[in-house]
Enzyme design. Structure first.
Site, PDB file in Angstrom:
ATOM      1  N   ASP A  86     -10.118   3.090   1.636  1.00  0.00           N
ATOM      2  CA  ASP A  86     -10.317   2.485   2.962  1.00  0.00           C
ATOM      3  C   ASP A  86     -10.957   3.500   3.911  1.00  0.00           C
ATOM      4  OD1 ASP A  86      -9.235  -0.008   2.393  1.00  0.00           O
ATOM      5  OD2 ASP A  86      -7.207   0.606   2.938  1.00  0.00           O
ATOM      6  N   LYS A 117       0.800  -1.224   0.000  1.00  0.00           N
ATOM      7  CA  LYS A 117       0.000   0.000   0.000  1.00  0.00           C
ATOM      8  C   LYS A 117       0.835   1.278   0.000  1.00  0.00           C
ATOM      9  CE  LYS A 117      -4.281  -1.820   1.891  1.00  0.00           C
ATOM     10  NZ  LYS A 117      -5.387  -1.585   2.821  1.00  0.00           N
TER      11      LYS A 117
END
Ligand code: ATR
Length: 273
Positions: free
Chosen positions: A108, A71
């Protein structure tokens, strides 16, 4: 679904990635809307991230998700990043930029807020939250909560990482139990609770109270033992499936431009777990 010369390919990169629930969720979404798309898992070793992104972009990949441990690593290979990525320092969604590269976003954060909104009613601008953990997921949750005006307390095994996110609480069940008495919302953003049937001893338990909102970003079929214990104490619980669902729904829209078929996606996730 028939794969033909027009089929668009989206997918997820991670290492390992075989356990990912995203292929089931996104392929169900494509099917529900009769889109000629397919979503696959690409296992990409850490040393191959740059090469994989260059190759996938060159081959016309129509959208990517990024999971652990990439990420952060993908960011330097993207042509631009959203404000969320800039602030959180992690990306989970890559969108073709129309110029042979990818721009990076982090869904997210928005996914967590949507899951929270779906499960509970809370005015975050008047709320205080306790975030447990200080990794990538915790940074996304902290940024999301702050974007709605919440005040935060942060606790993490490695205290220096917590201090970078806000005022800290010592990482022990007793200190966390005490902190729970003053907060409206508690979020576990550590991987504690992923395995085993017992409530992890470092997480607060006695301090949780009826009516308090308790969220766990760890997803386990049937819920984590900690979340189950919070529900037993009368807390309003938010499990990790909601965040997974809504981050995926947001990514889906960014790639396809279509309204996400959330019910079909939720159903596919439940079936896959
Ligand atoms: P993610 O992107 O899912 O947040 P991460 O960045 O590796 O993953 O962060 C994992 C989080 O879980 C961190 O807050 C980590 O604490 P440290 O910063 O001290 O490493 C926490 N964590 C993982 N295993 C833990 C354990 N056994 N006890 C306590 N905290 C743990």
């Amino acid at each position: 679904m028939t794969i033909d010369g027009h089929t668009k390919v989206a997918g997820i990169i991670g290492w390992p990635v075989e356990h990912s629930l995203s292929p089931a969720m996104h392929n169900a979404a494509f099917e529900a809307l009769d889109l000629n798309w397919v979503y696959v898992a690409f296992p990409v070793a850490p040393e191959g991230v740059g090469e994989a992104l260059t190759g996938l972009a060159a081959a016309g990949c129509a959208g990517l998700n990024v999971t652990i441990p990439h990420k952060q690593a993908v960011i330097p290979y993207c042509s631009s990043v959203s404000d969320a990525v800039e602030a959180i320092g992690a990306a989970n969604t890559l969108i073709p930029d129309g110029d042979g590269g990818f721009r990076a976003d982090n869904t997210d954060a928005a996914g967590f807020l949507r899951a929270l909104d779906a499960a509970a009613t809370i005015d975050l601008s008047r709320a205080q939250a306790l975030v447990i953990g200080a990794g990538g997921a915790a940074r996304a949750v902290a940024w999301a909560l702050r974007s709605r005006g919440a005040r935060l307390l942060v606790s993490n095994r490695t205290d220096t990482k917590a201090a970078a996110l806000g005022p800290t609480v010592p990482f022990s069940a007793s200190a966390l139990d005490e902190a729970c008495s003053s907060v409206d919302l508690v979020v576990n953003c550590t991987s504690l609770g992923l395995d085993g049937d017992e409530v992890p001893e470092d997480l607060p338990l006695d301090g949780l109270r009826s009516g308090q909102i308790v969220a766990d970003i760890v997803y386990r079929p049937g819920g984590t033992p900690w979340l189950a214990a919070a529900a037993q104490r009368g807390a309003i619980t938010v499990d990790g499936l909601g965040m997974l669902l809504h981050q995926g729904a947001d990514s889906f829209t960014q790639w396809t431009g279509a309204e996400p078929p959330v019910e079909a996606m939720k159903h596919a996730l439940r079936r896959a777990t």
